[in-house]
Design an enzyme around this catalytic site. Structure first.
Site: not given
Length: 651
Positions: A450-452, A482, A502
């Site tokens: 998530n959101e790397p 994501v 996102n």
């Protein structure tokens, strides 16, 4: 991977990918059967945090060699629960380092006397590094929270004179480092005019509280000494028949026979097989459909496996029953297909989070959450940002709630987090996730992060390797991560099957300007789709809202602002929903706890429900939208009815 035509992972039917796992042994959910017993160890454990300066006192004094109460003062600690919010000691809430748990258990005599019986200790999760002793003997170590681990302790309970009680000691370290998942850093404050000598803080790079402890059940269970170790199932559809491909792993003997029976929901046998692998064909099969997509969603068969074996101690038998949902998953350049039909994710992101218990598993909370999901008309959620308890996925299977199963790859925000040690650990974590969750029909996609910081070159290679590894582990499902990066800079997007985005327009960007959302959302979708030609899910969007705050015209943090922001997003989503946008997941289902900061008032308040699961105004707005979408996408097209009681206060 070819684009333009459906990529149906179920087409790999005969390919039984379970053998690709690098881990040794299976991780079947412990169940009772004619050959298996289980003893839950939930309840009160003795607990002690090691507050020594170096956090090593417990090891230096060998607390595991004698009852923990003899080492000093202990607390009663409920299991499962996080330890952080249980006591009134402020030091424990933010504690970083080693904590110690202990429980004494009396075993049934047959477990200790019957040499045909194998006794296993299983820990549902321990965040983040755990060492386990049984009667002072070092038995097991495990790195990483949120996933189960276990050890065969038969040799410790069936040999020699036994103490009247079995003493289980578990030491857990919740420290996050650049090579853990999620990662973190330890910062020492060296200015002695402001901080005591040796003072340090744990820095995290994610927006939820780092709860820790024995957060899921601990139990003992038995199997015969020759036993069913693992089962892998993939399913497909051939004309009007359902296909169930199975592979069974047996340990303890090479002389055995296997029988597999597939039973329908009425316990009628619909197919039979023998041997360690095979294909069961079910004419006129009832498929597993998501909630609200079909009049009969979440249909489950039972795969009953019977093992008979000859051992040096005589004949033994083992029985295991696995729920099976027959369904296919496919992706085109603009659609996500379940059973060949376009599926639209209208759901939520969640957290395992609640008052007092933290991330501790809780049956009443689980049932309440699923009642709210059904009331809301949600058909999906993402396990943001870690694998949830196995019981959660079992509920999803039974209720038809689709799952994007995410590993703890959150907070990969700094260049030093993309190193070879982290990569190796990340790949092993994905092996553990797939091993545990591979047979759940509700799980339709894996999320590796998530959101790397996916704009970094090192992140591109890192994500490429983790995604490729996950695809090798399980060719039957698409893989994603994501992103919140710019479409032109994202180095990981070329390797995913579905784009998950996102974005927080009019919240973190141009805050207060609701009039910009539709334009900015349209630009986002068009840029990403033009570059990658892959279906897109709006995987997060939302606004912070304090329940009971009201202002008209809408102002930030009020319930009116959250509603207005959602309305603008929905108008933008509807422009692309029938083209290539295949889902929307609100952030968040419920308010949740975070670290203290100037921007968080008792946690993150973006929930459409409060932390106590009471609705904000936006919950009713979202409910109206989701039921409308459900009636547009249902197969066959019959009107979906709201799932709520006649006297519900929500109607």
């Amino acid at each position: 991977m070819a684009r333009g035509s459906a990529v149906a992972w179920a087409a790999f039917g005969p390919l039984l990918w379970g053998c690709a796992l690098g881990l040794q042994g299976g991780m079947l959910y412990p169940q009772e059967s004619r050959s298996r017993e289980r003893k839950e160890l939930d309840g009160l454990w003795s607990f002690r945090a090691d507050f020594s300066d170096n956090r090593r006192r417990g090891f230096e004094e060998q607390w595991y060699r004698r009852p923990l109460r003899e080492s000093g003062p202990t607390l009663d600690m409920p299991v499962p629960s996080s330890f952080n919010d249980i006591s009134q000691d402020w030091r424990l809430r933010h504690f970083v380092g080693w904590v110690w748990y202990e429980r004494e258990v009396i075993l049934p005599e047959r477990w200790t006397q019957d040499l045909h019986t194998r006794v296993v200790l299983r820990i549902g999760s321990a965040h983040s590094y755990a060492i386990v002793w049984v009667n002072g003997v070092d038995t097991l170590e495990h790195e990483g929270g949120y996933l189960p681990f276990e050890a065969d302790i038969s040799n410790l309970v069936q040999v020699g004179p036994l103490p009247s009680r079995l003493r289980i000691t578990i030491a857990i370290n919740n420290t996050l480092t650049p090579t853990t998942l999620p990662p973190g850093t330890i910062q020492y404050m060296n200015d002695t005019s402001k901080y005591p000598k040796g003072y340090f803080v744990q820095n995290t790079y994610f927006d939820f509280f780092n709860y820790a402890g024995l957060q899921r059940s601990v139990l003992l269970y038995t199997t015969p000494t020759t036993y069913i170790d693992d089962i892998t199932v993939t399913t497909g559809v051939e004309q009007d028949s359902g296909l169930v491909n199975y592979q069974i792993s047996v340990k303890g003997s090479n002389l055995f026979e296997l029988e597999a029976r597939l039973l329908d929901a009425e316990n009628k046998v619909v197919a039979n097989g023998t041997g360690t692998q095979g294909q069961l064909k079910v004419p006129g099969a009832s498929l597993w459909w998501p909630y609200l997509m079909h009049e009969r969603p979440a249909y489950l068969y039972s795969l009953e496996v019977r093992l008979t074996a000859q051992t040096s101690l005589g004949p033994v038998s083992d029985f295991y029953s696995l729920p099976v949902g027959i369904r296919t998953v496919a992706v085109t350049e603009s659609q996500f297909l379940i059973n060949g039909k376009p599926f639209y994710f209208h759901g939520v992101n969640k957290h395992e989070d609640a008052d007092i218990r933290g991330k501790g598993f809780d049956w009443p909370l689980l049932v309440k959450d699923f009642n709210l999901l059904r009331w809301l008309g949600a058909n999906a959620f993402r396990t943001s940002h870690y694998p949830y308890a196995e019981e959660v996925l079992q509920m999803c299977d039974r209720h038809g709630i689709v799952v994007i199963d995410e590993c703890p790859g959150v907070g990969l925000a700094l260049p030093q987090f993309f190193n070879n040690v982290s990569l190796h650990h990340h790949m092993r974590v994905m092996e553990e996730v797939v091993r545990r969750d591979k047979n759940h029909p509700a799980v339709v996609m894996w999320s590796v992060a998530n959101e790397p910081a996916s704009h970094l070159e090192s992140a591109g290679y890192y994500l490429k390797m983790v995604i490729a590894h996950t695809k090798a582990l399980d060719p039957s499902r698409p893989v994603t991560f994501v992103s919140n990066s710019n479409y032109a800079a994202d180095k990981g997007a070329p390797y995913v099957d579905v784009i998950c985005l996102n974005s927080y327009y009019s919240w973190y960007h141009d805050y207060g300007h609701l009039e910009l959302i539709q334009l900015q959302l349209a630009t986002q979708f068009e840029n990403w789709y033009k570059k990658y030609q892959k279906p897109i899910i709006q995987s997060e969007y939302g606004a912070e809202t304090i329940a009971g705050f009201h202002q008209d015209p809408p102002l930030m943090f009020t319930e009116e602002y959250q509603k207005s922001l959602l309305e603008q997003y929905h108008l933008g989503l509807d422009q692309k929903r029938r083209k290539y946008v295949v889902g929307e997941l609100i952030w968040n289902f419920a308010d949740f706890m975070t670290e203290q900061s100037l921007t968080r008032v008792l946690g993150n308040k973006k929930g459409i429900f409060t932390r106590q699961r009471q609705p904000k105004s936006a919950a009713f707005l979202l409910r109206e939208r989701y039921w409308k979408i459900a009636n547009e996408t249902r197969y066959p097209h019959s009107v979906a009815k709201s799932q709520c009681l006649e006297n519900s206060p929500f109607t």
